[in-house]
Design a protein around this motif. Structure first.
Motif, PDB file in Angstrom:
ATOM      1  N   PHE A 104     -39.226  38.259  14.959  1.00  0.00           N
ATOM      2  CA  PHE A 104     -38.671  39.082  16.118  1.00  0.00           C
ATOM      3  C   PHE A 104     -37.705  38.074  16.598  1.00  0.00           C
ATOM      4  O   PHE A 104     -38.245  37.091  17.357  1.00  0.00           O
ATOM      5  CB  PHE A 104     -39.605  39.413  16.997  1.00  0.00           C
ATOM      6  N   MET A 135     -47.193  44.607  12.000  1.00  0.00           N
ATOM      7  CA  MET A 135     -48.065  43.870  13.089  1.00  0.00           C
ATOM      8  C   MET A 135     -49.308  44.926  13.444  1.00  0.00           C
ATOM      9  O   MET A 135     -50.092  44.666  14.267  1.00  0.00           O
ATOM     10  CB  MET A 135     -47.395  43.331  14.202  1.00  0.00           C
ATOM     11  N   GLY A 136     -49.178  46.156  13.310  1.00  0.00           N
ATOM     12  CA  GLY A 136     -50.102  47.295  13.563  1.00  0.00           C
ATOM     13  C   GLY A 136     -49.788  47.932  14.940  1.00  0.00           C
ATOM     14  O   GLY A 136     -50.665  48.301  15.619  1.00  0.00           O
ATOM     15  N   ILE A 137     -48.451  47.557  15.365  1.00  0.00           N
ATOM     16  CA  ILE A 137     -47.906  48.289  16.876  1.00  0.00           C
ATOM     17  C   ILE A 137     -47.876  49.845  16.748  1.00  0.00           C
ATOM     18  O   ILE A 137     -47.032  50.003  15.876  1.00  0.00           O
ATOM     19  CB  ILE A 137     -46.904  47.570  17.245  1.00  0.00           C
ATOM     20  N   PRO A 138     -48.443  50.724  17.248  1.00  0.00           N
ATOM     21  CA  PRO A 138     -48.267  51.761  17.271  1.00  0.00           C
ATOM     22  C   PRO A 138     -46.911  52.324  17.648  1.00  0.00           C
ATOM     23  O   PRO A 138     -46.717  52.377  19.013  1.00  0.00           O
ATOM     24  CB  PRO A 138     -49.255  52.490  17.758  1.00  0.00           C
ATOM     25  N   ARG A 176     -49.419  41.998  26.415  1.00  0.00           N
ATOM     26  CA  ARG A 176     -49.324  42.470  24.925  1.00  0.00           C
ATOM     27  C   ARG A 176     -48.674  43.733  24.738  1.00  0.00           C
ATOM     28  O   ARG A 176     -47.797  43.598  23.799  1.00  0.00           O
ATOM     29  CB  ARG A 176     -50.688  42.737  24.868  1.00  0.00           C
ATOM     30  N   TYR A 177     -48.562  44.594  25.708  1.00  0.00           N
ATOM     31  CA  TYR A 177     -47.779  45.935  25.581  1.00  0.00           C
ATOM     32  C   TYR A 177     -46.431  45.474  25.815  1.00  0.00           C
ATOM     33  O   TYR A 177     -45.574  46.225  25.021  1.00  0.00           O
ATOM     34  CB  TYR A 177     -48.401  46.935  26.433  1.00  0.00           C
ATOM     35  N   GLN A 208     -40.702  44.783  23.315  1.00  0.00           N
ATOM     36  CA  GLN A 208     -39.855  44.131  22.801  1.00  0.00           C
ATOM     37  C   GLN A 208     -39.373  43.862  21.202  1.00  0.00           C
ATOM     38  O   GLN A 208     -38.593  43.889  20.314  1.00  0.00           O
ATOM     39  CB  GLN A 208     -39.757  42.586  23.342  1.00  0.00           C
ATOM     40  N   ALA A 209     -40.983  43.742  20.501  1.00  0.00           N
ATOM     41  CA  ALA A 209     -40.857  43.483  19.203  1.00  0.00           C
ATOM     42  C   ALA A 209     -40.296  44.957  18.423  1.00  0.00           C
ATOM     43  O   ALA A 209     -39.591  44.802  17.546  1.00  0.00           O
ATOM     44  CB  ALA A 209     -42.443  43.357  18.757  1.00  0.00           C
ATOM     45  N   GLN A 241     -36.939  44.789  18.732  1.00  0.00           N
ATOM     46  CA  GLN A 241     -35.991  43.573  17.815  1.00  0.00           C
ATOM     47  C   GLN A 241     -36.174  43.860  16.480  1.00  0.00           C
ATOM     48  O   GLN A 241     -35.332  43.647  15.550  1.00  0.00           O
ATOM     49  CB  GLN A 241     -36.479  42.346  18.207  1.00  0.00           C
ATOM     50  N   SER A 275     -50.143  51.554  11.438  1.00  0.00           N
ATOM     51  CA  SER A 275     -50.952  50.738  12.157  1.00  0.00           C
ATOM     52  C   SER A 275     -52.398  50.907  11.801  1.00  0.00           C
ATOM     53  O   SER A 275     -53.199  50.181  12.162  1.00  0.00           O
ATOM     54  CB  SER A 275     -50.671  51.513  13.918  1.00  0.00           C
ATOM     55  N   LEU A 294     -44.649  42.798  25.086  1.00  0.00           N
ATOM     56  CA  LEU A 294     -44.168  41.989  24.205  1.00  0.00           C
ATOM     57  C   LEU A 294     -43.985  43.047  22.864  1.00  0.00           C
ATOM     58  O   LEU A 294     -43.069  42.846  22.166  1.00  0.00           O
ATOM     59  CB  LEU A 294     -45.241  40.934  23.704  1.00  0.00           C
ATOM     60  N   ALA A 295     -44.905  43.909  22.845  1.00  0.00           N
ATOM     61  CA  ALA A 295     -44.947  44.944  21.842  1.00  0.00           C
ATOM     62  C   ALA A 295     -43.624  45.876  21.830  1.00  0.00           C
ATOM     63  O   ALA A 295     -42.883  46.248  20.876  1.00  0.00           O
ATOM     64  CB  ALA A 295     -46.112  45.843  21.576  1.00  0.00           C
ATOM     65  N   LYS A 310     -42.547  40.294  29.447  1.00  0.00           N
ATOM     66  CA  LYS A 310     -42.956  38.795  28.921  1.00  0.00           C
ATOM     67  C   LYS A 310     -43.963  38.318  28.592  1.00  0.00           C
ATOM     68  O   LYS A 310     -44.622  37.478  27.802  1.00  0.00           O
ATOM     69  CB  LYS A 310     -41.798  38.040  29.839  1.00  0.00           C
ATOM     70  N   VAL A 336     -52.850  48.392   9.006  1.00  0.00           N
ATOM     71  CA  VAL A 336     -53.104  47.074   9.607  1.00  0.00           C
ATOM     72  C   VAL A 336     -54.528  47.024  10.050  1.00  0.00           C
ATOM     73  O   VAL A 336     -55.160  46.051   9.737  1.00  0.00           O
ATOM     74  CB  VAL A 336     -52.231  46.771  10.637  1.00  0.00           C
ATOM     75  N   MET A 343     -47.875  38.601  18.467  1.00  0.00           N
ATOM     76  CA  MET A 343     -47.712  39.959  18.002  1.00  0.00           C
ATOM     77  C   MET A 343     -48.367  40.182  16.670  1.00  0.00           C
ATOM     78  O   MET A 343     -48.859  41.400  16.438  1.00  0.00           O
ATOM     79  CB  MET A 343     -46.232  40.196  17.881  1.00  0.00           C
ATOM     80  N   ALA A 394     -42.602  45.387  13.436  1.00  0.00           N
ATOM     81  CA  ALA A 394     -43.548  45.552  14.613  1.00  0.00           C
ATOM     82  C   ALA A 394     -44.585  46.562  13.854  1.00  0.00           C
ATOM     83  O   ALA A 394     -45.632  46.579  14.264  1.00  0.00           O
ATOM     84  CB  ALA A 394     -42.616  46.630  15.550  1.00  0.00           C
ATOM     85  N   ARG A 395     -44.312  47.586  12.894  1.00  0.00           N
ATOM     86  CA  ARG A 395     -45.145  48.098  12.404  1.00  0.00           C
ATOM     87  C   ARG A 395     -46.327  47.480  11.230  1.00  0.00           C
ATOM     88  O   ARG A 395     -47.209  47.715  11.641  1.00  0.00           O
ATOM     89  CB  ARG A 395     -44.443  49.420  11.521  1.00  0.00           C
TER      90      ARG A 395
END
Lengths: 292, 233
Positions: B88, A182-185, A164-165, A170-171, A174, B71, A167-168, A161, B74, B99, A179-180
């Motif tokens: 999300f 947003m640049g989340i690997p 950063r990691y 969860q992102a 969901q 990624s 939340l990622a 919650k 971005v 995020m 998520a991709r």
């Protein structure tokens, strides 16, 4: 009254154990939409390594538990990197990943059999001693197990919650595409999730090595219970899984106390089937969108 | 800044984009107009790395990003605000926004970025702890734009910003995009109709059946009513 208290106490204890086992299944389902059938084997890894560290290396119990958890986490990460990551993006990902993890489980159990032999091992209690409350014997080590579980589940919730990691994670579970974007690997996120899940299974095995015996096949019963719990609570939902762990744990304890142990598993399965009929996605499930 | 050359892309077995080339220059705002189902979304998904191009080349700031991971794209500064917003759902407004600043460089400035986004979208500031799934359509669109702006964007790619919005909200959204544009960000926007882009676009491309059929300055293209009527109906 005694029976009631016995059932509630036993239920909270079982619920804690199931929670530890099921949290990894549900986290991994959340981000990868796959079942990790190696969770039972990782439980065994946690148990054996804790036993080894304590009995053979003469380390203090808490250090031994940490080693058990660490070993399970490392093996869980290896399974992810060496097997699952290579299957990502295949059209048959779900089946391939499930079979691959069954394979990994068999390898780990066979290795355990070669190393430790077929005879069961047992850890002495982490904290010795017991007292009697309302006619029920409460062993201190069980209280430790409950406390450790509750603390680690709270720590996991805070991680998910507030960081950063977290939340990622969860992102990704969901909305994968967003998520991709947003640049989340994503692959790195999968690896984090696999490691956390394995660490929790290892923690379960490690804590329980002083309650039950450790053997190469000791992981099947907890894996089965964890599957019931995650399906009941809703695959992918942390909240649902924790609720379900304690509901199933208390239900099982009541069945055992009032009707005998033989009734426990059949009734639990009945519950799971009823849940699947009434609410296929479980208490708080994510649904079954295919996305990899 | 963005240079797409002979791009081919699509989905398992069916090619959607055939040899498409386009360019967005520094600080420019480019609109790709095209009817539904002709490849606008596919174009953006290919640029942002959500799907792998099967041919051609995509360059950003002189760097080849054709086969880079999403990624990394971005990280290079290409931000894609997807069709349908894709929030999300079980995260709050503020968690969704955070995020958007996931990459380390943006994450360090998240407080400052958050203030900027809240200034642009006061409606988000009023409900930071509401779950995204309970937002209205208009609020979700604001959230999607705000989430994109939390990043260190150099080029903002926006997919049909008016889609599914109540008519009285539509002008509002384009107004917001104009003010984003005035901050100096380059914009690549894809849209189905030309009604709202006159004050926004520098150049316009027309897309049909996966190929760009015409390109020109916004003023001449958008005043050619015969062309637009024939083309967009």
């Amino acid at each position: 009254m005694e029976k009631l208290f016995q059932a509630v106490y036993g239920g909270i204890l079982y619920g804690s154990i199931y929670g530890l086992m099921a949290i990894g299944l549900t986290l991994i389902w959340g981000s990868l939409r796959m079942l990790n059938m190696a969770m039972g084997a990782l439980y065994v890894v946690g148990g054996f390594l804790t036993w080894t560290a304590y009995k053979q290396w003469d380390l203090p119990p808490l250090v031994a538990i940490a080693i058990g958890v660490l070993a399970a986490a490392v093996i869980g990460l290896l399974i992810q990197v060496l097997l699952i990551n290579r299957l990502l993006g295949r059209s048959s990902f779900f089946n391939a990943a499930m079979i691959a993890t069954v394979g990994a489980a068999i390898m780990i159990e066979s290795a355990a059999l070669l190393i430790y032999g077929p005879r069961v091992k047992q850890m002495p209690p982490i904290v010795a001693g017991q007292s009697k409350i309302i006619g029920v014997v409460i062993q201190y080590q069980n209280l430790v197990i409950i406390a450790v579980t509750v603390i680690s589940l709270i720590a996991l919730s805070i991680f998910l919650k507030k960081t950063r990691y977290g939340l990622a994670i969860q992102a990704v579970s969901q909305q994968m595409d967003a998520a991709r974007l947003m640049g989340i690997p994503t692959v790195m996120t999968f690896m984090i999730v696999a490691t956390i899940g394995a660490a929790f299974a290892g923690l379960a095995g490690s804590l329980l090595s002083s309650v039950f015996y450790v053997s190469p096949t000791a992981g099947y019963a907890p894996l089965t219970k964890a599957l019931i719990v995650t399906i009941f609570g809703g695959l992918g939902s942390i909240k649902g899984t924790i609720w379900a762990a304690y509901i199933i744990g208390i239900l099982e304890a009541f069945l055992i106390v009032y009707f005998g142990a033989g009734f426990a598993l059949p009734v639990l399965f009945l519950f799971m089937i009823l849940m699947l009929v009434i609410r296929p996605s479980g208490l708080f499930g994510l649904g079954e969108v295919q996305r990899l | 800044m963005l240079k797409v050359t002979d791009l081919q892309a699509g989905y398992a077995g069916s090619e959607v984009l055939h040899s498409l080339s386009l360019e967005v220059r520094d600080g420019e705002s480019v609109v790709v107009l095209g009817p539904n189902g002709h490849g606008k979304t596919t174009l953006l998904r290919a640029i942002s790395g959500l799907i792998r191009p099967t041919g051609g080349r995509i360059e950003f700031d002189g760097q080849d990003i054709t086969h880079k991971r999403a990624s990394d794209i971005v990280a290079a500064g290409v931000i894609h605000i997807p069709q349908g917003d894709l929030p999300f759902p079980e995260l709050t407004v503020i968690e969704n926004l955070l995020m958007g600043a996931y990459r380390s460089d943006a994450w360090r400035q998240r407080k400052y970025k958050l203030e900027q986004v809240f200034e642009l979208f006061p409606v988000l500031k009023e409900r930071p702890n509401q779950l995204a799934r309970s937002l209205s359509g208009g609020e979700r669109r604001m959230l999607a734009l705000g989430r994109g702006l939390m990043s260190k964007a150099k080029l903002l790619m926006i997919d049909e910003p008016s889609l599914g919005l109540a008519p009285f909200l539509v002008e509002n959204v384009y107004e917001t995009i104009r003010s984003i544009r005035n901050t100096g960000l380059s914009i690549l926007l894809v849209d189905e109709n030309a009604d709202h882009i006159a004050d926004l676009a520098d150049r316009v491309y027309l897309l049909e059946a996966g190929s760009l059929i015409k390109e020109g300055g916004a003023s001449e293209m958008l005043h050619d009513e015969a062309l637009l009527a024939a083309y967009l109906g």
